[in-house]
Design a protein around this motif. Structure first.
Motif, PDB file in Angstrom:
ATOM      1  N   LEU A   1       0.803  -1.225   0.000  1.00 59.97           N
ATOM      2  CA  LEU A   1       0.000   0.000   0.000  1.00 59.97           C
ATOM      3  C   LEU A   1       0.839   1.280   0.000  1.00 59.97           C
ATOM      4  N   ASP A   2       2.157   1.169   0.205  1.00 58.24           N
ATOM      5  CA  ASP A   2       2.972   2.385   0.293  1.00 58.24           C
ATOM      6  C   ASP A   2       3.231   3.053  -1.050  1.00 58.24           C
ATOM      7  N   ASN A   3       2.863   2.395  -2.158  1.00 60.91           N
ATOM      8  CA  ASN A   3       3.034   3.022  -3.466  1.00 60.91           C
ATOM      9  C   ASN A   3       1.693   3.232  -4.188  1.00 60.91           C
ATOM     10  N   VAL A   4       0.596   3.224  -3.456  1.00 61.10           N
ATOM     11  CA  VAL A   4      -0.728   3.464  -4.046  1.00 61.10           C
ATOM     12  C   VAL A   4      -0.880   4.967  -4.280  1.00 61.10           C
ATOM     13  N   VAL A   5      -1.188   5.331  -5.527  1.00 54.16           N
ATOM     14  CA  VAL A   5      -1.313   6.742  -5.886  1.00 54.16           C
ATOM     15  C   VAL A   5      -2.750   7.156  -6.183  1.00 54.16           C
ATOM     16  N   GLU A   6      -3.616   6.170  -6.384  1.00 56.42           N
ATOM     17  CA  GLU A   6      -5.013   6.460  -6.712  1.00 56.42           C
ATOM     18  C   GLU A   6      -5.812   5.172  -6.602  1.00 56.42           C
ATOM     19  N   MET A   7      -7.129   5.294  -6.641  1.00 55.63           N
ATOM     20  CA  MET A   7      -8.008   4.132  -6.674  1.00 55.63           C
ATOM     21  C   MET A   7      -8.978   4.283  -7.840  1.00 55.63           C
ATOM     22  N   LEU A   8      -9.257   3.166  -8.503  1.00 55.69           N
ATOM     23  CA  LEU A   8     -10.239   3.137  -9.581  1.00 55.69           C
ATOM     24  C   LEU A   8     -11.519   2.509  -9.047  1.00 55.69           C
ATOM     25  N   ASP A   9     -12.646   3.079  -9.390  1.00 59.01           N
ATOM     26  CA  ASP A   9     -13.926   2.534  -8.966  1.00 59.01           C
ATOM     27  C   ASP A   9     -14.362   1.396  -9.878  1.00 59.01           C
ATOM     28  N   HIS A  10     -15.123   0.482  -9.324  1.00 60.61           N
ATOM     29  CA  HIS A  10     -15.689  -0.624 -10.090  1.00 60.61           C
ATOM     30  C   HIS A  10     -16.444  -0.062 -11.296  1.00 60.61           C
ATOM     31  N   GLY A  11     -16.170  -0.600 -12.476  1.00 53.68           N
ATOM     32  CA  GLY A  11     -16.856  -0.183 -13.693  1.00 53.68           C
ATOM     33  C   GLY A  11     -16.131   0.872 -14.513  1.00 53.68           C
ATOM     34  N   GLU A  12     -15.107   1.510 -13.944  1.00 55.13           N
ATOM     35  CA  GLU A  12     -14.363   2.521 -14.705  1.00 55.13           C
ATOM     36  C   GLU A  12     -13.624   1.865 -15.865  1.00 55.13           C
ATOM     37  N   ILE A  13     -13.378   2.646 -16.908  1.00 54.16           N
ATOM     38  CA  ILE A  13     -12.648   2.181 -18.089  1.00 54.16           C
ATOM     39  C   ILE A  13     -11.286   2.863 -18.099  1.00 54.16           C
ATOM     40  N   VAL A  14     -10.238   2.069 -18.313  1.00 53.39           N
ATOM     41  CA  VAL A  14      -8.890   2.613 -18.455  1.00 53.39           C
ATOM     42  C   VAL A  14      -8.317   2.153 -19.789  1.00 53.39           C
ATOM     43  N   GLU A  15      -7.403   2.946 -20.319  1.00 53.91           N
ATOM     44  CA  GLU A  15      -6.741   2.610 -21.576  1.00 53.91           C
ATOM     45  C   GLU A  15      -5.299   2.237 -21.275  1.00 53.91           C
ATOM     46  N   ALA A  16      -4.899   1.054 -21.715  1.00 56.92           N
ATOM     47  CA  ALA A  16      -3.558   0.548 -21.425  1.00 56.92           C
ATOM     48  C   ALA A  16      -2.505   1.240 -22.276  1.00 56.92           C
ATOM     49  N   ALA A  17      -1.382   1.566 -21.645  1.00 55.66           N
ATOM     50  CA  ALA A  17      -0.233   2.110 -22.353  1.00 55.66           C
ATOM     51  C   ALA A  17       0.868   1.057 -22.457  1.00 55.66           C
ATOM     52  N   GLU A  18       0.862   0.122 -21.508  1.00 55.36           N
ATOM     53  CA  GLU A  18       1.902  -0.909 -21.448  1.00 55.36           C
ATOM     54  C   GLU A  18       1.401  -2.050 -20.566  1.00 55.36           C
ATOM     55  N   GLU A  19       1.868  -3.251 -20.844  1.00 52.32           N
ATOM     56  CA  GLU A  19       1.531  -4.410 -20.017  1.00 52.32           C
ATOM     57  C   GLU A  19       2.797  -5.188 -19.712  1.00 52.32           C
ATOM     58  N   ALA A  20       2.921  -5.637 -18.466  1.00 44.72           N
ATOM     59  CA  ALA A  20       4.100  -6.404 -18.067  1.00 44.72           C
ATOM     60  C   ALA A  20       3.786  -7.274 -16.858  1.00 44.72           C
ATOM     61  N   ASP A  21       4.060  -8.563 -16.977  1.00 42.60           N
ATOM     62  CA  ASP A  21       3.960  -9.509 -15.856  1.00 42.60           C
ATOM     63  C   ASP A  21       2.636  -9.429 -15.096  1.00 42.60           C
ATOM     64  N   GLY A  22       1.524  -9.343 -15.812  1.00 40.78           N
ATOM     65  CA  GLY A  22       0.222  -9.321 -15.168  1.00 40.78           C
ATOM     66  C   GLY A  22      -0.213  -7.953 -14.669  1.00 40.78           C
ATOM     67  N   TRP A  23       0.552  -6.920 -14.993  1.00 40.52           N
ATOM     68  CA  TRP A  23       0.233  -5.549 -14.611  1.00 40.52           C
ATOM     69  C   TRP A  23      -0.056  -4.721 -15.862  1.00 40.52           C
ATOM     70  N   VAL A  24      -0.850  -3.668 -15.703  1.00 40.60           N
ATOM     71  CA  VAL A  24      -1.182  -2.766 -16.806  1.00 40.60           C
ATOM     72  C   VAL A  24      -0.861  -1.336 -16.372  1.00 40.60           C
ATOM     73  N   ARG A  25      -0.011  -0.657 -17.157  1.00 39.34           N
ATOM     74  CA  ARG A  25       0.193   0.784 -16.956  1.00 39.34           C
ATOM     75  C   ARG A  25      -0.860   1.474 -17.806  1.00 39.34           C
ATOM     76  N   HIS A  26      -1.632   2.334 -17.200  1.00 36.36           N
ATOM     77  CA  HIS A  26      -2.790   2.892 -17.906  1.00 36.36           C
ATOM     78  C   HIS A  26      -2.843   4.407 -17.816  1.00 36.36           C
ATOM     79  N   ASP A  27      -3.857   4.953 -18.465  1.00 33.45           N
ATOM     80  CA  ASP A  27      -3.995   6.399 -18.597  1.00 33.45           C
ATOM     81  C   ASP A  27      -4.443   7.103 -17.315  1.00 33.45           C
ATOM     82  N   ARG A  28      -4.547   6.392 -16.221  1.00 30.88           N
ATOM     83  CA  ARG A  28      -4.909   7.017 -14.945  1.00 30.88           C
ATOM     84  C   ARG A  28      -3.681   7.255 -14.065  1.00 30.88           C
ATOM     85  N   GLY A  29      -2.491   7.169 -14.673  1.00 27.40           N
ATOM     86  CA  GLY A  29      -1.287   7.587 -13.969  1.00 27.40           C
ATOM     87  C   GLY A  29      -0.562   6.535 -13.158  1.00 27.40           C
TER      88      GLY A  29
END
Length: 85
Positions: free
Chosen positions: A52-80
């Motif tokens: 939890l020490d690197n959490v910068v934001e929370m996404l609500d259930h149902g929100e849509i994000v656009e992926a910029a990159e994917e790696a090892d089961g993680w997605v870097r997205h347009d929400r920072g």
């Protein structure tokens, strides 16, 4: 009045549509947040999803994000940040 002459605009139209598609980021995956607890954490870097020490934001259930990159089961997205896939 006479109709304007028919011009084959297919190459110009195709080029214009391709430019617009590139501007809009076509080809990027979009994901809908499916979070049984109601939210999904956004981390500054991929790693341990329970950290939890690197959490910068929370996404609500149902929100849509656009992926910029994917790696090892993680997605870097347009929400920072990164979220677990």
């Amino acid at each position: 009045t006479a109709a304007p002459p028919v011009v084959d605009a297919t190459p110009d139209l195709y080029a214009s549509l391709k430019r617009r598609r590139d501007e809009l980021g076509a080809g990027r995956a979009r994901y809908r947040v499916d979070a049984p607890r109601g939210f999904l954490n956004v981390h500054s870097a991929p790693g341990d999803p329970w950290c939890l020490d690197n959490v910068v934001e929370m996404l609500d259930h149902g929100e849509i994000v656009e992926a910029a990159e994917e790696a090892d089961g993680w997605v870097r997205h347009d929400r920072g940040g990164w979220s677990i896939k």
